[in-house]
Motif scaffolding. Structure first.
Motif, mmCIF file in Angstrom:
data_model
loop_
_atom_site.group_PDB
_atom_site.id
_atom_site.type_symbol
_atom_site.label_atom_id
_atom_site.label_comp_id
_atom_site.label_asym_id
_atom_site.label_seq_id
_atom_site.Cartn_x
_atom_site.Cartn_y
_atom_site.Cartn_z
ATOM 1 N N SER A 57 0.821 -1.216 0.000
ATOM 2 C CA SER A 57 0.000 0.000 0.000
ATOM 3 C C SER A 57 0.854 1.265 0.000
ATOM 4 C CB SER A 57 -0.959 0.007 1.190
ATOM 5 O OG SER A 57 -0.241 0.068 2.397
ATOM 6 N N ASN A 58 2.162 1.121 0.221
ATOM 7 C CA ASN A 58 3.034 2.292 0.284
ATOM 8 C C ASN A 58 3.976 2.437 -0.900
ATOM 9 O OD1 ASN A 58 2.393 3.702 2.800
ATOM 10 N ND2 ASN A 58 2.860 1.723 3.711
ATOM 11 N N ILE A 59 3.813 1.620 -1.936
ATOM 12 C CA ILE A 59 4.622 1.816 -3.136
ATOM 13 C C ILE A 59 3.728 2.327 -4.247
ATOM 14 C CG2 ILE A 59 6.392 0.137 -2.542
ATOM 15 C CD1 ILE A 59 5.101 -1.854 -4.402
ATOM 16 N N ARG A 60 4.316 3.119 -5.120
ATOM 17 C CA ARG A 60 3.520 3.677 -6.211
ATOM 18 C C ARG A 60 3.475 2.680 -7.367
ATOM 19 N NH1 ARG A 60 6.509 5.742 -10.527
ATOM 20 N NH2 ARG A 60 8.736 5.821 -10.081
ATOM 21 N N ALA A 61 2.420 2.700 -8.090
ATOM 22 C CA ALA A 61 2.270 1.879 -9.295
ATOM 23 C C ALA A 61 2.712 0.439 -9.066
ATOM 24 C CB ALA A 61 3.019 2.496 -10.466
ATOM 25 N N VAL A 62 1.967 -0.291 -8.275
ATOM 26 C CA VAL A 62 2.309 -1.681 -7.966
ATOM 27 C C VAL A 62 2.240 -2.515 -9.249
ATOM 28 C CG1 VAL A 62 1.643 -3.733 -6.677
ATOM 29 C CG2 VAL A 62 1.460 -1.487 -5.609
ATOM 30 N N ARG A 63 3.415 -3.017 -9.635
ATOM 31 C CA ARG A 63 3.528 -3.914 -10.788
ATOM 32 C C ARG A 63 4.430 -5.064 -10.369
ATOM 33 N NH1 ARG A 63 5.889 -2.328 -15.454
ATOM 34 N NH2 ARG A 63 7.553 -1.380 -14.271
ATOM 35 N N CYS A 64 3.913 -6.266 -10.445
ATOM 36 C CA CYS A 64 4.654 -7.433 -9.959
ATOM 37 C C CYS A 64 4.629 -8.553 -10.984
ATOM 38 C CB CYS A 64 4.043 -7.952 -8.656
ATOM 39 S SG CYS A 64 4.079 -6.767 -7.311
ATOM 40 N N VAL A 65 5.745 -9.271 -11.077
ATOM 41 C CA VAL A 65 5.846 -10.501 -11.850
ATOM 42 C C VAL A 65 5.894 -11.619 -10.824
ATOM 43 C CG1 VAL A 65 7.294 -11.861 -13.394
ATOM 44 C CG2 VAL A 65 7.038 -9.403 -13.779
ATOM 45 N N LEU A 66 4.930 -12.531 -10.885
ATOM 46 C CA LEU A 66 4.758 -13.563 -9.867
ATOM 47 C C LEU A 66 5.094 -14.936 -10.440
ATOM 48 C CD1 LEU A 66 3.707 -14.160 -6.975
ATOM 49 C CD2 LEU A 66 1.409 -14.178 -7.909
ATOM 50 N N LEU A 67 5.912 -15.671 -9.690
ATOM 51 C CA LEU A 67 6.278 -17.035 -10.066
ATOM 52 C C LEU A 67 6.388 -17.863 -8.797
ATOM 53 C CD1 LEU A 67 9.481 -17.220 -9.137
ATOM 54 C CD2 LEU A 67 9.831 -16.037 -11.269
ATOM 55 N N GLY A 68 6.527 -19.165 -8.945
ATOM 56 C CA GLY A 68 6.748 -20.005 -7.773
ATOM 57 C C GLY A 68 5.774 -21.162 -7.656
ATOM 58 N N PHE A 69 5.662 -21.640 -6.425
ATOM 59 C CA PHE A 69 4.880 -22.838 -6.158
ATOM 60 C C PHE A 69 3.517 -22.493 -5.575
ATOM 61 C CE2 PHE A 69 9.211 -25.053 -5.467
ATOM 62 C CZ PHE A 69 9.402 -25.102 -6.824
ATOM 63 N N SER A 70 2.729 -23.511 -5.347
ATOM 64 C CA SER A 70 1.358 -23.410 -4.842
ATOM 65 C C SER A 70 0.494 -22.506 -5.710
ATOM 66 C CB SER A 70 1.318 -23.012 -3.361
ATOM 67 O OG SER A 70 1.856 -21.738 -3.136
ATOM 68 N N LEU A 71 0.547 -22.779 -7.014
ATOM 69 C CA LEU A 71 -0.242 -22.038 -8.007
ATOM 70 C C LEU A 71 -1.707 -21.975 -7.625
ATOM 71 C CD1 LEU A 71 -0.589 -20.785 -10.909
ATOM 72 C CD2 LEU A 71 -0.937 -23.138 -11.707
ATOM 73 N N ASP A 72 -2.257 -23.102 -7.160
ATOM 74 C CA ASP A 72 -3.678 -23.174 -6.856
ATOM 75 C C ASP A 72 -4.023 -22.643 -5.471
ATOM 76 O OD1 ASP A 72 -2.300 -25.328 -5.775
ATOM 77 O OD2 ASP A 72 -3.882 -26.781 -6.146
ATOM 78 N N GLU A 73 -3.036 -22.143 -4.739
ATOM 79 C CA GLU A 73 -3.284 -21.532 -3.431
ATOM 80 C C GLU A 73 -2.679 -20.129 -3.398
ATOM 81 O OE1 GLU A 73 -1.901 -24.236 -0.440
ATOM 82 O OE2 GLU A 73 -3.493 -25.673 -0.809
ATOM 83 N N THR A 74 -1.385 -20.023 -3.101
ATOM 84 C CA THR A 74 -0.750 -18.710 -2.916
ATOM 85 C C THR A 74 -0.844 -17.834 -4.160
ATOM 86 O OG1 THR A 74 0.741 -19.540 -1.224
ATOM 87 C CG2 THR A 74 1.409 -17.525 -2.365
ATOM 88 N N VAL A 75 -0.475 -18.356 -5.314
ATOM 89 C CA VAL A 75 -0.467 -17.533 -6.520
ATOM 90 C C VAL A 75 -1.883 -17.056 -6.838
ATOM 91 C CG1 VAL A 75 0.053 -17.492 -8.990
ATOM 92 C CG2 VAL A 75 1.630 -18.623 -7.410
ATOM 93 N N LEU A 76 -2.837 -17.967 -6.885
ATOM 94 C CA LEU A 76 -4.219 -17.613 -7.192
ATOM 95 C C LEU A 76 -4.779 -16.616 -6.182
ATOM 96 C CD1 LEU A 76 -6.906 -17.985 -8.736
ATOM 97 C CD2 LEU A 76 -7.323 -20.005 -7.304
ATOM 98 N N ALA A 77 -4.646 -16.907 -4.897
ATOM 99 C CA ALA A 77 -5.220 -16.043 -3.856
ATOM 100 C C ALA A 77 -4.567 -14.662 -3.846
ATOM 101 C CB ALA A 77 -5.077 -16.701 -2.482
#
Length: 193
Positions: free
Chosen positions: A106-126
């Motif tokens: 909430s304190n960074i401007r223009a939040v843009r993230c590239v997301l990778l990793g494990f638990s696609l059906d839990e952490t990534v999705l949520a």
């Protein structure tokens, strides 16, 4: 793709790159970790070599199957956070279940993230869904994510279905696209630095 019109490169978010997900015989062993991990490490190396921001998410659930005292919650050695890289522990699937993560995002401007990793059906999705509702923009690297083995269903179809759902809330990219466009980002970042 990476957007060279921005002054700052997106944050690379490495989700749950923990030993737990690669240990055979464990309840939450992921389906295609051997295929996704090299791509995760390639992108992590690209971000580190260019001194771009890297963030690590670590799932620390309070369930019996996920013992936080166990060595299984440790980082995969090659993906272990380095000094200066942000780390956030989250108890629920979404990274937004971490108050520190919410505060940071909430304190960074223009939040843009590239997301990778494990638990696609839990952490990534949520995380992507929670971020979408906060107007945070995510790109998910489809060949650098992995998920649990579903029951008796077709594992590849299950993963693709999850990626398709995520596509409603984030841009889906491949590691090759990100690596190919990284030169423009590096030149832009060098020109502004």
């Amino acid at each position: 793709m990476l957007d060279p019109t921005h002054d700052d490169p997106p944050i690379l978010v490495c989700a749950d790159l923990q030993v737990e997900y690669l240990t055979q015989g464990r309840r939450h062993v992921i389906l295609d970790g051997d295929a996704a991990l090299p791509r995760c490490l390639d992108l992590l190396t690209l971000w580190r070599d260019n001194l771009w921001p890297v963030m690590h998410l670590k799932r620390i659930a309070q369930a019996a199957w996920f013992n936080p005292a166990s060595k299984l919650t440790d980082w995969i050695a090659e993906a272990k956070p380095r000094p200066g890289e942000m780390t956030f522990e989250h108890p629920l699937p979404s990274a937004y279940s971490s108050a520190r993560f919410v505060d940071y995002m909430s304190n960074i401007r223009a939040v843009r993230c590239v997301l990778l990793g494990f638990s696609l059906d839990e952490t990534v999705l949520a995380t992507v869904v929670d971020g979408f509702h906060r107007s945070h923009r995510y790109q998910v690297v489809s060949d650098a994510v992995a998920c649990r083995q579903p029951g008796a269903d077709d594992a590849a179809a299950y993963k693709q279905a999850v990626v398709n759902v995520i596509g409603n809330f984030a841009i889906i990219r491949t590691s090759a696209e990100l690596i190919r466009t990284s030169g423009a980002i590096a030149m832009q970042a060098g020109a502004t630095g």
